[in-house]
Design an enzyme around this catalytic site. Sequence first.
Site, PDB file in Angstrom:
ATOM      1  N   GLU A 101      10.435  -6.882   4.619  1.00 32.97           N
ATOM      2  CA  GLU A 101       9.804  -6.451   3.359  1.00 32.97           C
ATOM      3  C   GLU A 101       9.901  -7.512   2.265  1.00 32.97           C
ATOM      4  OE1 GLU A 101       8.242  -3.626   2.852  1.00 32.97           O
ATOM      5  OE2 GLU A 101       9.024  -2.118   4.231  1.00 32.97           O
ATOM      6  N   GLU A 104       2.290   1.381   4.418  1.00 36.88           N
ATOM      7  CA  GLU A 104       2.119   0.191   5.265  1.00 36.88           C
ATOM      8  C   GLU A 104       0.765   0.253   5.977  1.00 36.88           C
ATOM      9  OE1 GLU A 104       4.054  -1.848   4.410  1.00 36.88           O
ATOM     10  OE2 GLU A 104       6.146  -1.230   4.415  1.00 36.88           O
ATOM     11  N   HIS A 122      -1.731  -0.818   3.494  1.00 40.19           N
ATOM     12  CA  HIS A 122      -1.720  -2.276   3.333  1.00 40.19           C
ATOM     13  C   HIS A 122      -2.489  -2.937   4.484  1.00 40.19           C
ATOM     14  CE1 HIS A 122       2.343  -1.867   1.001  1.00 40.19           C
ATOM     15  NE2 HIS A 122       1.324  -1.348   0.356  1.00 40.19           N
ATOM     16  N   ASP A 145       2.572  -5.632   8.402  1.00 40.78           N
ATOM     17  CA  ASP A 145       2.368  -4.256   7.929  1.00 40.78           C
ATOM     18  C   ASP A 145       2.213  -3.289   9.095  1.00 40.78           C
ATOM     19  OD1 ASP A 145       2.473  -4.120   5.046  1.00 40.78           O
ATOM     20  OD2 ASP A 145       0.747  -5.454   5.035  1.00 40.78           O
ATOM     21  N   TYR A 203      -6.376  -5.341   4.277  1.00 36.18           N
ATOM     22  CA  TYR A 203      -6.798  -6.678   4.702  1.00 36.18           C
ATOM     23  C   TYR A 203      -8.145  -6.604   5.399  1.00 36.18           C
ATOM     24  CZ  TYR A 203      -2.161  -8.133   3.375  1.00 36.18           C
ATOM     25  OH  TYR A 203      -1.034  -8.375   2.643  1.00 36.18           O
ATOM     26  N   HIS A 213       9.899  -1.009  -1.519  1.00 38.38           N
ATOM     27  CA  HIS A 213      10.392  -0.794  -0.150  1.00 38.38           C
ATOM     28  C   HIS A 213      11.679  -1.587   0.097  1.00 38.38           C
ATOM     29  CE1 HIS A 213       5.946   0.072   1.222  1.00 38.38           C
ATOM     30  NE2 HIS A 213       6.394   0.941   0.345  1.00 38.38           N
TER      31      HIS A 213
HETATM   32 FE   LIG Z   1       3.326  -3.344   3.463  1.00 35.87          FE
HETATM   33 FE   LIG Z   2       6.668  -2.387   2.943  1.00 35.10          FE
END
Ligand SMILES: [Fe+2]
Ligand SMILES: [Fe+2]
Lengths: 140, 325
Positions: free
Chosen positions: B164, B103, B106, B72, B110, B201
């Site tokens: 992706e 991204e 994302h 990401d 985490y 994506h």
């Molecule tokens: Fe992502």
């Molecule tokens: Fe992505």
Amino acid sequence: MAGLVFFSSRSGNTARLVERLGLEALRLPQAGPPPELDAPFVLVSPTFADGEGRGAVPKPVIRLLNNTRNRALLRGVIAGGNRNFGATFALAGEVIARKCSVPVLYRFELAGTETDITRIRAGLARFWAAQESQTCLTQA
Amino acid sequence: MKDMTQPRAVPKAINWNRLQDDKDLEIWNRLTVNFWLPEKVPLSNDIQSWSQLTPDEQTLTIRVFTGLTLLDTIQNAVGAPTLMQDAITPHEESVLSNIAFMEAVHARSYSSVFSTLCQTTEVDEAFRWSADNEHLQAKSRLILDEYDATASPLRKKVASVFLESFLFYSGFYLPMHWSSRARLTNTADLIRLIIRDEAIHGYYIGYKFQRGLERVSEAERKEIKDFAFALLFDLYDIEARYTEQLYDGLGLTEDVKNFLHYNANKALQNLGFEALFPDESCRVNPAIMAALSPGSDENHDFFSGSGSSYVIGKAEATEDEDWDF
Ligand SMILES: [Fe+2]
Ligand SMILES: [Fe+2]
Ligand SMILES: Cc1cc2nc3c(=O)[nH]c(=O)nc-3n(C[C@H](O)[C@H](O)[C@H](O)COP(=O)(O)O)c2cc1C
């Protein structure tokens, strides 16, 4: 065997699946008035829902089915999608099935696999045969 | 090529009411309504579940998530921005800027999982592990080399779709596996939001790839296709070894590899190409498939012949006016 009608946007997955089926099929136009159908048909449609499941059925499919005569000829739906969309996988199939009271015949991802092609071909043949014998029975 | 002596041209102001490609607006709309932040998911409900994993399972999970964070991070900092330079329409640039930002969301999520469930020292150790992991580094290298080879917008898109739609899945397997055993179910909800975003994506970049491919000669099309399959082979080699390293301990390697084949084929389909791996090698544990799309398999369909029940809605008395789905 009766008709197959499909929609595919410019990403072309559904079109690639239908091409591999090798059956005659009518592609719905992206824009403009829908065709007027005159025979029973099975519809193949991809899913384009948002995260809440809204807007699952593509506009050209809605326009087709908004015509009551077309809607009366619909016998079943095959839905495309992608499991990565989670709970809304192939949701267009369910929405159309509910609205038109026809069965969801099959669901596949993107342009389908070899297994999907085999199953859809065989399934359509069986399905139309069953429909035929039903019509014969009701006519007898 | 950019001439450094020329001052940068002033861009045209973007007009969303004049589209060259309707897909741009369609995808913009979907991405923006799907926007989410990790705070939306009650990760702390997984604390107890986390404590029931063995130390090895915990270490594995943290490592897998640092690997995903890396991908990401690459897509946020390099992938999406580099694709923006090749955008054909101004609206494509805007969509890519949305992708770039998601991204970052994302990658950030985490760390939300980590701060909710894990000890700082364990997490620091896992980040060190991923920085030193030869397979993670090798796959990143292959992708970054394509991003930097500015000569070919089409090759960049191929690399980006593989990131992706393929490279994430060796990692995504694990939270789906836990979820199928009723473990870390909230974390799985968060991962499913990420998976959904990645699906759009991969779809969109693949769609733009197909549009680009239409504009080049037959010879060039063939060359790009050969390149795509060769790159996929190289990436698959790395992924296979990474998978063994991660999952041999749990005895899951074979099933994860099937999952990789299945996703590799889908990545190729996003590019408009045919599948590479035969169906027999793509049969993933049904529990993993169910974890991907929970609740969507309750009704059997007619052609699979697997069950007597299939969806046939009751006729809804619909007026034409409310025939909007
Ligand atoms: Fe992502
Ligand atoms: Fe992505
Ligand atoms: C914005 C967007 C939303 C989508 N939503 C769903 C969805 O909710 N469920 C699903 O199964 N597939 C979903 N898909 C996947 C498409 O149905 C899939 O890519 C399909 O193959 C597109 O068909 P076409 O290329 O023939 O137009 C979505 C795709 C996009 C781009």
